[in-house]
Every structure is written in structure tokens, then in C-alpha cells.
Write a protein that holds these residues in place. Structure first.
Motif, PDB file in Angstrom:
ATOM      1  N   ALA A 357       6.395 -61.205 -61.504  1.00 11.76           N
ATOM      2  CA  ALA A 357       5.430 -62.150 -60.936  1.00 11.76           C
ATOM      3  C   ALA A 357       4.034 -61.823 -61.446  1.00 11.76           C
ATOM      4  N   LYS A 358       3.319 -62.844 -61.876  1.00 13.32           N
ATOM      5  CA  LYS A 358       1.944 -62.634 -62.320  1.00 13.32           C
ATOM      6  C   LYS A 358       1.084 -62.334 -61.107  1.00 13.32           C
ATOM      7  N   GLY A 359       0.247 -61.293 -61.197  1.00 13.21           N
ATOM      8  CA  GLY A 359      -0.534 -60.892 -60.034  1.00 13.21           C
ATOM      9  C   GLY A 359       0.377 -60.404 -58.920  1.00 13.21           C
ATOM     10  N   SER A 360       1.392 -59.616 -59.292  1.00 11.29           N
ATOM     11  CA  SER A 360       2.446 -59.235 -58.354  1.00 11.29           C
ATOM     12  C   SER A 360       1.913 -58.416 -57.175  1.00 11.29           C
ATOM     13  N   LEU A 361       2.563 -58.598 -56.022  1.00 10.10           N
ATOM     14  CA  LEU A 361       2.215 -57.820 -54.832  1.00 10.10           C
ATOM     15  C   LEU A 361       2.495 -56.336 -55.051  1.00 10.10           C
ATOM     16  N   THR A 362       3.656 -56.059 -55.646  1.00  9.12           N
ATOM     17  CA  THR A 362       4.054 -54.689 -55.963  1.00  9.12           C
ATOM     18  C   THR A 362       4.555 -54.681 -57.407  1.00  9.12           C
ATOM     19  N   PRO A 363       4.709 -53.496 -58.024  1.00 11.81           N
ATOM     20  CA  PRO A 363       5.161 -53.447 -59.417  1.00 11.81           C
ATOM     21  C   PRO A 363       6.562 -54.016 -59.640  1.00 11.81           C
ATOM     22  N   GLN A 364       7.356 -54.214 -58.560  1.00 11.15           N
ATOM     23  CA  GLN A 364       8.712 -54.736 -58.713  1.00 11.15           C
ATOM     24  C   GLN A 364       8.883 -56.106 -58.055  1.00 11.15           C
ATOM     25  N   HIS A 365       7.775 -56.798 -57.826  1.00  9.11           N
ATOM     26  CA  HIS A 365       7.788 -58.171 -57.300  1.00  9.11           C
ATOM     27  C   HIS A 365       8.171 -59.104 -58.446  1.00  9.11           C
ATOM     28  N   GLN A 419      10.252 -71.698 -57.993  1.00 12.18           N
ATOM     29  CA  GLN A 419      10.070 -70.248 -58.105  1.00 12.18           C
ATOM     30  C   GLN A 419      10.588 -69.599 -56.824  1.00 12.18           C
ATOM     31  N   ILE A 420      11.574 -68.731 -56.946  1.00 11.08           N
ATOM     32  CA  ILE A 420      11.996 -67.909 -55.817  1.00 11.08           C
ATOM     33  C   ILE A 420      11.236 -66.590 -55.929  1.00 11.08           C
ATOM     34  N   GLN A 421      10.342 -66.349 -55.001  1.00 12.79           N
ATOM     35  CA  GLN A 421       9.587 -65.102 -54.988  1.00 12.79           C
ATOM     36  C   GLN A 421      10.455 -64.022 -54.336  1.00 12.79           C
ATOM     37  N   VAL A 422      10.629 -62.897 -55.015  1.00 14.07           N
ATOM     38  CA  VAL A 422      11.471 -61.813 -54.497  1.00 14.07           C
ATOM     39  C   VAL A 422      10.614 -60.549 -54.412  1.00 14.07           C
ATOM     40  N   VAL A 423      10.391 -60.075 -53.180  1.00 14.90           N
ATOM     41  CA  VAL A 423       9.453 -58.973 -52.953  1.00 14.90           C
ATOM     42  C   VAL A 423      10.169 -57.811 -52.265  1.00 14.90           C
ATOM     43  N   PRO A 424      10.005 -56.589 -52.798  1.00 15.48           N
ATOM     44  CA  PRO A 424      10.599 -55.423 -52.141  1.00 15.48           C
ATOM     45  C   PRO A 424       9.669 -54.855 -51.066  1.00 15.48           C
ATOM     46  N   VAL A 425      10.252 -54.458 -49.935  1.00 12.83           N
ATOM     47  CA  VAL A 425       9.495 -53.811 -48.859  1.00 12.83           C
ATOM     48  C   VAL A 425      10.192 -52.484 -48.549  1.00 12.83           C
ATOM     49  N   PRO A 426       9.525 -51.351 -48.704  1.00 12.55           N
ATOM     50  CA  PRO A 426      10.163 -50.052 -48.450  1.00 12.55           C
ATOM     51  C   PRO A 426      10.778 -49.976 -47.055  1.00 12.55           C
ATOM     52  N   ASN A 504       0.822 -53.650 -45.887  1.00 12.67           N
ATOM     53  CA  ASN A 504      -0.524 -53.148 -45.638  1.00 12.67           C
ATOM     54  C   ASN A 504      -1.377 -53.126 -46.907  1.00 12.67           C
ATOM     55  N   ILE A 505      -1.328 -54.230 -47.627  1.00  9.00           N
ATOM     56  CA  ILE A 505      -2.187 -54.409 -48.810  1.00  9.00           C
ATOM     57  C   ILE A 505      -2.840 -55.795 -48.740  1.00  9.00           C
ATOM     58  N   PRO A 506      -3.588 -56.074 -47.679  1.00  7.21           N
ATOM     59  CA  PRO A 506      -4.147 -57.427 -47.495  1.00  7.21           C
ATOM     60  C   PRO A 506      -5.029 -57.880 -48.648  1.00  7.21           C
ATOM     61  N   GLU A 507      -5.607 -56.931 -49.378  1.00  9.79           N
ATOM     62  CA  GLU A 507      -6.472 -57.304 -50.511  1.00  9.79           C
ATOM     63  C   GLU A 507      -5.671 -57.932 -51.650  1.00  9.79           C
ATOM     64  N   ARG A 508      -4.334 -57.843 -51.612  1.00  9.09           N
ATOM     65  CA  ARG A 508      -3.492 -58.403 -52.672  1.00  9.09           C
ATOM     66  C   ARG A 508      -2.810 -59.702 -52.239  1.00  9.09           C
ATOM     67  N   ALA A 509      -3.265 -60.291 -51.141  1.00  6.02           N
ATOM     68  CA  ALA A 509      -2.618 -61.504 -50.623  1.00  6.02           C
ATOM     69  C   ALA A 509      -2.731 -62.672 -51.594  1.00  6.02           C
ATOM     70  N   ASP A 510      -3.826 -62.745 -52.339  1.00  8.95           N
ATOM     71  CA  ASP A 510      -4.031 -63.835 -53.301  1.00  8.95           C
ATOM     72  C   ASP A 510      -3.740 -63.305 -54.703  1.00  8.95           C
ATOM     73  N   TRP A 511      -2.786 -63.915 -55.398  1.00  7.60           N
ATOM     74  CA  TRP A 511      -2.387 -63.401 -56.717  1.00  7.60           C
ATOM     75  C   TRP A 511      -3.544 -63.404 -57.712  1.00  7.60           C
ATOM     76  N   ARG A 512      -4.501 -64.328 -57.498  1.00  6.32           N
ATOM     77  CA  ARG A 512      -5.634 -64.415 -58.433  1.00  6.32           C
ATOM     78  C   ARG A 512      -6.550 -63.204 -58.354  1.00  6.32           C
ATOM     79  N   GLU A 513      -6.453 -62.462 -57.232  1.00  8.08           N
ATOM     80  CA  GLU A 513      -7.253 -61.248 -57.080  1.00  8.08           C
ATOM     81  C   GLU A 513      -6.521 -60.026 -57.627  1.00  8.08           C
ATOM     82  N   CYS A 514      -5.341 -60.249 -58.192  1.00  5.75           N
ATOM     83  CA  CYS A 514      -4.509 -59.133 -58.672  1.00  5.75           C
ATOM     84  C   CYS A 514      -4.262 -59.218 -60.174  1.00  5.75           C
ATOM     85  N   LYS A 515      -5.165 -59.838 -60.886  1.00  5.03           N
ATOM     86  CA  LYS A 515      -4.968 -60.039 -62.315  1.00  5.03           C
ATOM     87  C   LYS A 515      -4.976 -58.713 -63.067  1.00  5.03           C
TER      88      LYS A 515
END
Length: 541
Positions: A357-365, A419-426, A504-515
Motif C-alpha cells: 500500500a502506498k503510504g502504508s500504515l505499517t511496513p506489511q500493509h 482495493q482490499i486493504q489488508v492491515v496487520p495488527v500485532p 496507536n499511530i494516529p499521525e499515519r491515519a492519512d496516507w498522504r502524510e506517510c509518503k
């Protein structure tokens, strides 16, 4: 608000405030077909409630051929009645109404009612530019008087684009729709094989494009006018078709909007791209059919699926080339697209593929996407769904091996390609119940009814094609569904997962802020390809 009126405000609204400019208030109208009193009475009502408008622009057939329609017109022509607003109309779109237009060059037909002409550009005192083409596309030579020819379009476009200061025109008026205008976007209620040639005029020109003659109200998602990462960013265009006045289906025939002329806008504001912007519907046709100086060689745009991709070769006749007949072409996520960023691709199957995922929430999103151009899961064929499910299962297993829960979500709203977004949560961060509760609570806070649906229920059973929805699937198999009404927050899924209660990464909620830089993205993708390889069934098939 009456159903025949649509009030539009765009990103220009904020521009007005910044620049201190006073926007123009404009009304656009579909086929009047002689119902002149009805239109002007409606305009008077609107102006009484919303204040005076600057212009009324009428597209399609303004005049009707019935005796009653001719009698109505005679009252305005004689001066017995007067239009309550400066009204500009297009020329005849049928042989029967040619007699109402004394000149092909445009003229005043009655007090406050002006015929623009066969084709040209009207520039108002404010600097507003309106390009126009009257009539229908001519299918014979010489072209009938109620039709336009390719020469008309060339003579309209060439003087505009030859000016190096040209930024575009504010408004384009045509009677006919351009063929395929709905490509890569929401589909109209019905459509036929609309004119092809008008794309010469449309391409890169207008901020707004109005048309009629089909009896349908249709507002297309805005489309971009540049190739991302290859051309300078340009303004977006908006196509709006309007229905016939007094139509029995109560479809909208009046459209009210504010606009400030492009020439008065700051460049940075003019080229802002809204979140729901799509690929230009004319991209492929332009490359194939328009003037050579408006095109780019098609060969450089396409992702070569014939190259080896992690051992999964895809030859010309091999897997990964199957696409719906009307779905191939430029799109952010179609593999044969000029926009696709192939360095993000992790795995390619027969019908679907996996990408970082571009601007992914985590490295394995990751994203699971169909290779063909489909808008949502409910539109997929059974064979595509089957492989989509295989990818979902493979990613779940991959995450589980790393002690992570798998959360999937889909937003079928203001999106052009599934797009199916697939996100891992520990697993040590929260339970599945915590994730479920976070989605339900945040939905409740935003007055959205996120419902739990039975695990065996397919989306096709509750959401017919075209239904906007948001869907969540938890690692337990539990499913949450929301039928979108309006004003759905586009980042909702990310916001929930990024919240303090979960990742607990609210600063990454918007993918455009994670370029990230292409190099950083390539590094993440390579690592993910290597890690996912033991679970990649596409390498074995």
C-alpha cells in the motif's frame, strides 16, 4: 431543495476566501425544448431565495416545435416578456429548430437571450471564458447546419492551445455528450454511443463541461488532465449532463454553482486534485485519435506483464492478461496503466495481484486488487472472487506466522478500482474484540450504523452493483458492513486502525502524510516479496 436543482460548491470555495475574490453565480440548464416560461419562473424562484445569479447557460435544444412552444417564444421575441437573467443558448441541435437562428455567428434573439453561435469562445468582463460548440456531430459532408464538423473543433481548439499562457477554459458547453465520458468513474443511468469527435474539444480544456440531449442527469467524478509523474499537474475537469425541463421522472435539469475565472486563480489552487479524482476518460482515445501534439506514444505507458516477476512469467497469451473488454486502460491500479507503480507489486496471479500500500500504515500493509478494471467486490466474477479469497487466506497465514491479526476492509465510495486493504495488527497489542469495538464506536461517533452481518453472507446478497458501502472483515471471520449514505470519511478504515486503541499511530491515519521516496518504497517492497514468498501460491501455479 427541489430535485431539479443541484447546487455545487468545489475546492474553489476556499480559493475565493484566500484571494478575496467574489465568485460568479451561474445556472446551467438542460434541454428547454420550448418550456421557456417554466425555466424562467424556476429561475425567479431560485433568485428570490438565493439572490441574483450572473448567467444562465442553456445546453441542448432550447426551442420546441409545438405551437404552444412557438407561442411562448413569440412573447419574448416581441418584448412582451423578458428573461429575468442574462441567458446564453447553443444553436440548433435538430433540423426542425434551425428557423429560430437567423445567423450562424451568434446574435441577440430577444432581450436578455443571446445565441452564442456555431462555435467559439465567449469571454466576459470578469475574465470568465466559455468555449462552446453547437449542434450534433455531423456524419456527412457537407455538414448540415445543425451539426458540427471536425474542422469546427480544430478551429476552436488550435488558437487556444497555441497560446503559451493558456490555462484552460472555465466552462465548455456542448449539446452532445462525449463518447465514453463515464470511463473510470460512476456510470450514468443509461447511455448510448455518444459522439466521438467532441473529445478534441474536451481534452484538457474545461473546468466544467455541460451537455444535454440525452434526457439524463449525470454528474461524473472529476477527472485529471495530466499523466501522473510524467506531466506537470493541471486542473481537473468536471462533466455534468442535465435532463430536459419538466421531465416526468423529475431528473435534475438546473445546476447552480459558484466559479472564479481560472485567469484569476493562483496556480497552486488551480491544480489542486480532489480526493475522488479519476483518470481522464479520454486518455486512450486521445492517444489514438487526436492531434499528434496532444498525445504521447502509447507504448511507454504500459506495464509489461511479459517480463518475469519473481518467477511468475506472464507472456502475451499467458495468465495476467485477461481483462474485461471495456475495463482496460489507464487507471491508478490497472496493471496496464500509466499510473501503476510496478515497484510496489508483490505478487501477480491469474486474476488478482498483491501490492504494498502506498503510504502504508505499517511496513506489511498490503492491497489485494483485481488485474481487470472492477469497481467493487460485488462486480467480480466467481473465478476472480476465488483467487481474491486465495490471496486473502495467504496474507492471513503470513501475518499469523509473525504473530499478527489480519484486518481487511473495502471502501466502495469515491474509488474507481477495487482495493482490499489488508492491515496487520500485532496480537499483543489488542484482541479481535478490541478491533471490532473500535470500528463500532468510531462509526457510532460519526452517526454511522456499522452492522454485523452473518459470516456466511456474501456482499452480493446485500449490496447490488453500484451500491456505495464500507466493509470490514476480522481475523475471526466476523464481518461489519455500512451502506454509505453521504459524506463518508474517506480515511475511516485507516483512522480506526491507527487510533490509540489499536496501532496507536494516529499521525499515519492519512496516507498522504506517510509518503516515502521511490527508493524507500522499493526497499520495503523487496523485503515484503522475500518474506511473503513461502506463502505466494502464484509462484507455484
Amino acid at each position: 431543495m427541489p430535485r431539479d436543482l443541484s447546487w455545487q460548491t468545489t475546492q474553489q470555495e476556499s480559493t475565493f476566501a484566500v484571494m478575496g475574490e467574489k465568485p460568479l453565480k451561474i445556472l446551467a440548464c438542460g434541454d428547454v425544448e420550448g418550456s421557456i416560461n417554466a425555466v424562467f419562473n424556476r429561475v425567479r424562484t431560485i433568485q428570490k431565495k438565493s439572490g441574483q445569479f450572473d448567467l444562465l447557460l442553456c445546453v441542448g435544444n432550447f426551442f420546441g416545435s409545438s405551437p404552444g412552444a412557438q407561442a411562448e417564444w413569440q412573447e419574448y421575441k416581441s418584448g412582451a416578456k423578458k428573461a429575468p437573467i442574462h441567458t446564453y443558448i447553443l444553436g440548433a441541435a435538430s433540423q426542425e429548430t434551425l428557423r429560430f437562428f437567423p445567423s450562424a455567428d451568434g446574435c441577440e434573439l430577444a432581450d436578455n437571450i443571446t445565441y452564442l453561435g456555431r462555435r467559439g469562445v465567449f469571454t466576459g468582463a470578469s475574465g470568465l471564458q466559455i468555449a462552446y460548440v453547437s449542434g450534433r456531430e455531423g456524419q456527412q459532408d457537407p455538414t448540415p447546419a445543425h451539426c458540427f464538423s471536425p474542422k469546427d473543433l480544430t478551429q476552436l481548439v488550435e488558437p487556444l492551445i497555441s497560446n503559451n499562457q493558456f490555462r484552460g477554459v472555465d466552462i465548455l458547453l456542448t449539446s452532445q455528450w462525449p463518447r465514453g465520458v463515464w470511463q473510470y468513474a460512476n456510470s450514468p443511468v443509461r447511455h448510448s454511443n455518444y459522439t466521438h469527435q467532441v473529445i478534441h474539444t474536451v481534452y484538457k480544456l474545461p473546468y466544467y463541461h455541460f451537455a444535454a440531449v440525452e434526457g439524463v442527469h449525470y454528474e461524473r467524478l472529476p477527472y485529471r488532465n495530466h499523466v501522473v509523474l510524467q506531466e506537470n499537474t493541471q486542473h481537473v475537469s468536471r462533466f455534468i449532463a442535465l435532463a430536459t425541463v419538466n421531465n416526468p421522472e423529475k431528473r435534475k435539469y438546473l445546476y447552480a454553482f459558484n466559479i472564479i475565472p481560472m485567469k484569476s486563480m493562483e496556480a497552486s489552487e488551480l491544480v489542486k486534485q480532489p480526493q475522488d479524482v479519476t483518470e481522464s476518460p479520454y486518455s486512450r482515445m486521445v492517444r489514438e485519435n487526436t492531434l499528434s501534439d496532444l498525445t504521447e506514444p502509447a507504448s511507454q505507458f504500459f506495464f509489461d506483464l511479459g517480463k518475469k516477476q519473481r518467477g511468475g512469467g506472464r507472456g502475451q497469451g499467458g495468465r495476467g492478461r485477461k481483462r474485461p473488454s471495456d475495463g482496460d486502460g489507464p487507471c491508478w491500479f490497472c496493471l496496464a496503466s500509466p499510473q501503476v507503480e510496478k515497484h510496489l507489486v508483490i505478487s501477480i496471479g491469474t486474476h488478482c495481484y498483491l501490492a504494498l500500500a502506498k503510504g502504508s500504515l505499517t511496513p506489511q500493509h498490503v492491497l489485494v486488487l483485481p488485474i481487470g478494471h472492477y469497481q467493487s467486490v460485488v462486480e467480480l466474477s466467481s473465478e476472480v472472487v476465488k483467487e481474491l479469497d486465495r490471496y486473502k487466506m495467504a496474507v492471513r497465514t503470513f501475518y499469523k506466522s509473525k504473530g499478527q491479526r489480519c484486518v481487511l476492509f473495502e471502501r466502495n465510495y469515491h474509488s474507481q478500482h477495487l482495493q482490499i486493504q489488508v492491515v496487520p495488527v500485532p496480537e499483543d497489542k489488542c484482541t479481535t474484540e478490541d478491533i471490532k469495538e473500535a470500528f463500532l464506536l468510531q462509526a457510532q461517533e460519526q452517526n454511522m450504523e456499522l452492522m454485523e452481518i452473518p459470516q456466511h453472507t456474501d456482499l452480493q446478497q446485500i449490496a447490488p452493483p453500484g451500491t456505495p458501502y464500507f466493509y470490514v472483515e476480522l481475523d475471526s471471520g466476523e464481518k461489519l458492513f455500512y451502506r454509505i449514505q453521504k459524506n463518508f470519511p474517506l480515511q475511516f478504515g485507516r483512522e480506526v486502525l491507527a487510533s490509540e486503541a489499536l496501532l496507536n499511530i494516529p499521525e499515519r491515519a492519512d496516507w498522504r502524510e506517510c509518503k516515502q521516496t521511490p527508493e524507500e518504497e522499493e526497499g520495503l517492497s523487496k523485503q515484503l516479496r522475500d518474506d511473503f514468498q513461502p506463502y505466494d501460491f502464484a509462484l507455484e501455479d
